[in-house]
Design an enzyme around this catalytic site. Structure first.
Site, PDB file in Angstrom:
ATOM      1  CG  ASP A  83      48.313 -58.489  12.524  1.00  0.00           C
ATOM      2  OD1 ASP A  83      49.504 -58.197  12.343  1.00  0.00           O
ATOM      3  OD2 ASP A  83      47.413 -58.250  11.692  1.00  0.00           O
ATOM      4  NE  ARG A  89      43.694 -51.653  13.090  1.00  0.00           N
ATOM      5  CZ  ARG A  89      44.728 -52.477  13.051  1.00  0.00           C
ATOM      6  NH1 ARG A  89      45.124 -53.081  14.148  1.00  0.00           N
ATOM      7  NH2 ARG A  89      45.347 -52.686  11.923  1.00  0.00           N
ATOM      8  CG  LEU A 125      45.513 -56.440   9.584  1.00  0.00           C
ATOM      9  CD1 LEU A 125      44.610 -55.950  10.719  1.00  0.00           C
ATOM     10  CD2 LEU A 125      44.768 -56.392   8.254  1.00  0.00           C
ATOM     11  CB  CYS A 164      52.367 -54.668  20.482  1.00  0.00           C
ATOM     12  SG  CYS A 164      53.428 -54.624  19.080  1.00  0.00           S
ATOM     13  NE  ARG A 167      45.589 -57.870  15.808  1.00  0.00           N
ATOM     14  CZ  ARG A 167      46.546 -57.297  16.522  1.00  0.00           C
ATOM     15  NH1 ARG A 167      46.933 -56.064  16.239  1.00  0.00           N
ATOM     16  NH2 ARG A 167      47.122 -57.943  17.522  1.00  0.00           N
ATOM     17  CG  HIS A 215      47.882 -49.767  18.155  1.00  0.00           C
ATOM     18  ND1 HIS A 215      48.501 -50.931  17.755  1.00  0.00           N
ATOM     19  CD2 HIS A 215      46.547 -50.004  18.048  1.00  0.00           C
ATOM     20  CE1 HIS A 215      47.590 -51.829  17.413  1.00  0.00           C
ATOM     21  NE2 HIS A 215      46.398 -51.295  17.567  1.00  0.00           N
ATOM     22  CD  GLU A 217      50.983 -53.479  24.830  1.00  0.00           C
ATOM     23  OE1 GLU A 217      51.565 -53.111  25.871  1.00  0.00           O
ATOM     24  OE2 GLU A 217      51.202 -52.953  23.728  1.00  0.00           O
ATOM     25  CG  ASP A 218      47.473 -54.730  19.591  1.00  0.00           C
ATOM     26  OD1 ASP A 218      47.714 -53.677  20.222  1.00  0.00           O
ATOM     27  OD2 ASP A 218      48.096 -55.070  18.582  1.00  0.00           O
TER      28      ASP A 218
END
Ligand code: GLY
Length: 258
Positions: free
Chosen positions: A62, A133, A19, A248, A87, A163, A67-68
């Protein structure tokens, strides 16, 4: 016991479809990305980190931005509910991984959304970015999970970048660093040190004053070296094209064991 563990997830075959929110798409070399990822992992190993691979989520371009998918505070994991629907398939593998590590698990629930990249921990303070997000309900649920454990949760508006941690991270002494034009509210952070490059805002604390950073931020690396830190540079150009950064690409879990 090994005290420094990091969760990682190798880039999948659809990486180049990742993305984009703030950048124009430019071609991503997936083979080069894999070599860069291996270099990143090697840098963690060279500085005493044991890495654990989270199961692939190859349908999710992604997923390498591992880390997301989670926030860990003490031994409690909060499994994210990614703000981007494409995601959401990343979190099941992450949940298995943190359970294997002995974390107790909470999950962000609908209608909450939260990406781990929106969460910056400095000691017992947890900054959470409310932006594209992570929504207000996600912030509420994060507070409900971590405040009873002694965290001070500080919500920060994020509009200029993907982020919160695209804009700011922190040095080992707690100084928040950011590239001024991309930080929505620098006054919310104290002390705050502006850095000369966008990628200079991202450091992974390797321990002992060593800072893992992107090779694309040489002036910021000089600034940190001049403050008595030791930058360790890795080229992550292919991930930067997808709005990724050094932070990330792993979840550091030193606090579980330290
Ligand atoms: N490309 C990273 C993200 O948009 O989540």
């Amino acid at each position: 016991m090994h005290t420094k563990k990091a969760l990682i997830r190798r880039p999948g075959p659809r990486l180049a479809e990742g993305l984009l929110t703030h950048l124009e798409r430019t071609p991503v070399d997936v083979e080069l990305a894999l070599r860069q990822w291996e270099g990143y992992v090697a840098a963690l190993h060279a500085h005493g980190w044991q890495t654990l691979e989270v199961a692939p989520a190859d349908d999710c371009p992604d997923a390498v931005f591992v880390e997301d998918a989670v926030v860990v505070f003490r031994n409690v994991a909060l499994i994210a509910r990614p703000g981007a629907e494409t995601r959401r398939g990343e979190t099941a593998g992450m949940e298995e991984a943190v359970v294997r590590l002995g974390c107790s698990v909470n999950r962000v629930r609908e209608p909450g959304t939260l990406d781990g990249g929106d969460v910056l921990k400095i000691g017992d303070t947890i900054y959470v970015g409310r932006g594209g997000r992570t929504n207000a309900e996600g912030v509420r649920q994060l507070r409900a999970v971590f405040e009873p454990l002694g965290a001070r949760v500080v919500a920060v508006p994020v509009a200029k970048v993907l982020h919160l941690k695209s804009a700011v991270t922190a040095l080992p002494d707690g100084t928040v660093i950011g590239y001024d034009p991309l930080v929505d509210s620098p006054s919310l952070f104290a002390p705050f040190l502006p850095v000369p490059e966008e990628a200079g805002a991202h450091v992974v604390l390797l321990g002992g004053g060593k800072l893992l950073m992107a090779a694309s931020a040489p002036k910021s690396a000089e600034l940190f070296a001049d403050l008595g830190f030791d930058p360790v540079l890795v080229d992550i150009s292919e991930f930067e094209k997808l709005e990724g950064c050094v932070t990330c690409l792993s979840v550091r879990l030193r606090e579980l064991y330290g």
